[in-house]
Design a protein around this motif. Structure first.
Motif, PDB file in Angstrom:
ATOM      1  N   UNK A 249      -1.518 -16.850  -3.747  1.00  0.00           N
ATOM      2  CA  UNK A 249      -0.973 -16.246  -4.956  1.00  0.00           C
ATOM      3  C   UNK A 249      -1.313 -14.750  -5.025  1.00  0.00           C
ATOM      4  N   UNK A 250      -2.582 -14.414  -4.758  1.00  0.00           N
ATOM      5  CA  UNK A 250      -3.001 -13.012  -4.800  1.00  0.00           C
ATOM      6  C   UNK A 250      -2.271 -12.185  -3.752  1.00  0.00           C
ATOM      7  N   UNK A 251      -2.126 -12.724  -2.537  1.00  0.00           N
ATOM      8  CA  UNK A 251      -1.420 -11.993  -1.487  1.00  0.00           C
ATOM      9  C   UNK A 251       0.046 -11.791  -1.857  1.00  0.00           C
ATOM     10  N   UNK A 252       0.648 -12.819  -2.440  1.00  0.00           N
ATOM     11  CA  UNK A 252       2.037 -12.681  -2.861  1.00  0.00           C
ATOM     12  C   UNK A 252       2.212 -11.588  -3.894  1.00  0.00           C
ATOM     13  N   UNK A 253       1.283 -11.519  -4.857  1.00  0.00           N
ATOM     14  CA  UNK A 253       1.381 -10.490  -5.884  1.00  0.00           C
ATOM     15  C   UNK A 253       1.132  -9.095  -5.300  1.00  0.00           C
ATOM     16  N   UNK A 254       0.220  -9.006  -4.317  1.00  0.00           N
ATOM     17  CA  UNK A 254      -0.049  -7.711  -3.673  1.00  0.00           C
ATOM     18  C   UNK A 254       1.183  -7.226  -2.922  1.00  0.00           C
ATOM     19  N   UNK A 255       1.796  -8.111  -2.141  1.00  0.00           N
ATOM     20  CA  UNK A 255       3.007  -7.737  -1.403  1.00  0.00           C
ATOM     21  C   UNK A 255       4.120  -7.341  -2.370  1.00  0.00           C
ATOM     22  N   UNK A 256       4.251  -8.116  -3.461  1.00  0.00           N
ATOM     23  CA  UNK A 256       5.283  -7.802  -4.446  1.00  0.00           C
ATOM     24  C   UNK A 256       5.046  -6.431  -5.067  1.00  0.00           C
ATOM     25  N   UNK A 257       3.779  -6.074  -5.290  1.00  0.00           N
ATOM     26  CA  UNK A 257       3.469  -4.776  -5.878  1.00  0.00           C
ATOM     27  C   UNK A 257       3.743  -3.644  -4.896  1.00  0.00           C
ATOM     28  N   UNK A 258       3.449  -3.861  -3.620  1.00  0.00           N
ATOM     29  CA  UNK A 258       3.752  -2.843  -2.613  1.00  0.00           C
ATOM     30  C   UNK A 258       5.263  -2.579  -2.576  1.00  0.00           C
ATOM     31  N   UNK A 259       6.043  -3.659  -2.631  1.00  0.00           N
ATOM     32  CA  UNK A 259       7.498  -3.514  -2.651  1.00  0.00           C
ATOM     33  C   UNK A 259       7.938  -2.755  -3.903  1.00  0.00           C
ATOM     34  N   UNK A 260       7.380  -3.138  -5.054  1.00  0.00           N
ATOM     35  CA  UNK A 260       7.756  -2.486  -6.310  1.00  0.00           C
ATOM     36  C   UNK A 260       7.398  -1.001  -6.296  1.00  0.00           C
ATOM     37  N   UNK A 261       6.227  -0.665  -5.777  1.00  0.00           N
ATOM     38  CA  UNK A 261       5.807   0.727  -5.705  1.00  0.00           C
ATOM     39  C   UNK A 261       6.752   1.538  -4.828  1.00  0.00           C
ATOM     40  N   UNK A 262       7.176   0.937  -3.723  1.00  0.00           N
ATOM     41  CA  UNK A 262       8.105   1.615  -2.822  1.00  0.00           C
ATOM     42  C   UNK A 262       9.422   1.907  -3.533  1.00  0.00           C
ATOM     43  N   UNK A 263       9.920   0.929  -4.282  1.00  0.00           N
ATOM     44  CA  UNK A 263      11.189   1.098  -4.971  1.00  0.00           C
ATOM     45  C   UNK A 263      11.069   2.072  -6.130  1.00  0.00           C
TER      46      UNK A 263
END
Length: 347
Positions: A249-263
């Motif tokens: 769950x934590x890794x999924x949220x971290x990856x999702x945040x990296x994607x969001x930051x990029x966008x």
């Protein structure tokens, strides 16, 4: 292979089983029977008769089958009949009526009896496995209840997240123009949370999640969540690793945040790429390296969206005891080290 030791009375296939075999069978504290070459019962030992509460005369031939549970009659006959035809050993589970009228589960093992190359019928034993069957039924029921509970929890979480997205959208549209970007970014992050929960729920084994498979599936969904076709997430590396749900769950949220930051840092026309590298070498802690690349287009991003990525990533990592450093930029990759778990890492 050495021949089986001779069984007392093996040479007889009539109703008169040898006295030596009777003494042997009655001495054994296990339900035992003998059949002739046609499959008809020719003897049941004392332990069997004590169980059924019937006489030897009542059990002889096909008489013992009157105690079989109606739902097991055909299946038992099919398995035993096929074994007799092939002269092969068999094992079958069935219910037999006890002397008090209760049906008990028995495991029956039968072996063909031969002497001098001549077939003389079967010798079989049975033992009570009712407690085991009840335990299996309780386990199956508990698993079914657990699956139903997980499905209900997921259903409620998904519905609540959908409501949150709708409320954020309503408030965002009613907010002053300078604040709308923040509401939009918040809504996108809640959608990402929902996507992470969806892929956790869809994992084949929720207790130990295959990290590579999970991130592959999640990355594909994140790539379509915003700016479809203009963001790509790749997962590569060595080894495989099974992780606990809270780590996944934590890794999924971290990856999702990296994607969001990029966008958030780029305009709608800019293509972003996220590269995730897994190092799950056996005997070492599992490590991940994440790099977000979008060239020099950051200045064209959304100035009205607060840059909270590093703080959020640190918070997610802390929840799962993940060591983290870096910013995910090519010059400073985001590096994660997972905690040791019982699932561990493998080749």
């Amino acid at each position: 292979m050495a021949a089986d030791p001779p069984i007392p009375g093996a040479g007889r296939d009539s109703a008169e089983v040898g006295d030596a075999f009777r003494r042997f069978a009655d001495f054994v504290p296990l339900m035992m029977w003998r059949s002739d070459t046609e499959g008809r019962a020719v003897h049941h030992n004392e332990c069997w008769l004590d169980f059924t509460g019937r006489s030897a005369e009542e059990e002889i031939g096909e008489g013992w089958r009157r105690g079989l549970h109606p739902d097991d009659f055909a299946r038992h006959a099919e398995i035993v009949g096929a074994a007799f035809t092939a002269r092969a050993p068999f094992v079958v589970e069935f219910r037999l009526r006890r002397h008090d009228g209760a049906y008990r589960w028995l495991m029956e093992t039968g072996r063909p009896v031969a002497e001098g190359g001549e077939f003389h019928g079967y010798l079989g034993t049975c033992f009570d496995i009712t407690d085991r069957k009840h335990a299996e039924e309780h386990i199956e029921q508990a698993l079914a209840e657990k699956e139903a509970l997980l499905a209900e929890v997921y259903h409620r979480v998904r519905n609540n997240l959908q409501v949150m997205v709708s409320l954020i959208g309503l408030y965002g549209r009613a907010a002053p123009e300078p604040c709308r970007g923040s509401f939009e970014a918040l809504g996108q992050r809640v959608r990402a949370i929902a996507l992470v929960q969806h892929h956790l729920h869809e994992a084949p084994h929720i207790a130990s999640i295959d990290l590579r498979d999970y991130l592959h599936r999640l990355a594909s969904g994140l790539g379509q969540l915003r700016r479809a076709g203009r963001i790509g997430v790749t997962v590569d590396g060595v080894g495989t690793s099974l992780v606990e749900p809270r780590t996944a769950n934590a890794l999924g949220m971290i990856v999702a945040e990296v994607v969001a930051e990029c966008l958030d840092a780029t305009s709608e026309s800019v293509a972003c790429s996220i590269a995730i590298t897994i190092d799950a070498t056996a005997g070492s802690p599992v490590r991940l390296r994440i790099v977000s690349a979008f060239g020099d287009a950051a200045d064209a991003g959304r100035p009205d969206v607060p840059k909270l990525g590093p703080r959020l990533i640190a918070a997610y990592a802390s929840q799962a005891e993940i060591a983290v450093r870096g910013t995910a930029r090519p010059s400073d990759p985001l590096e994660l080290q997972l905690p040791e778990t019982r699932a561990g890492a493998g080749e």
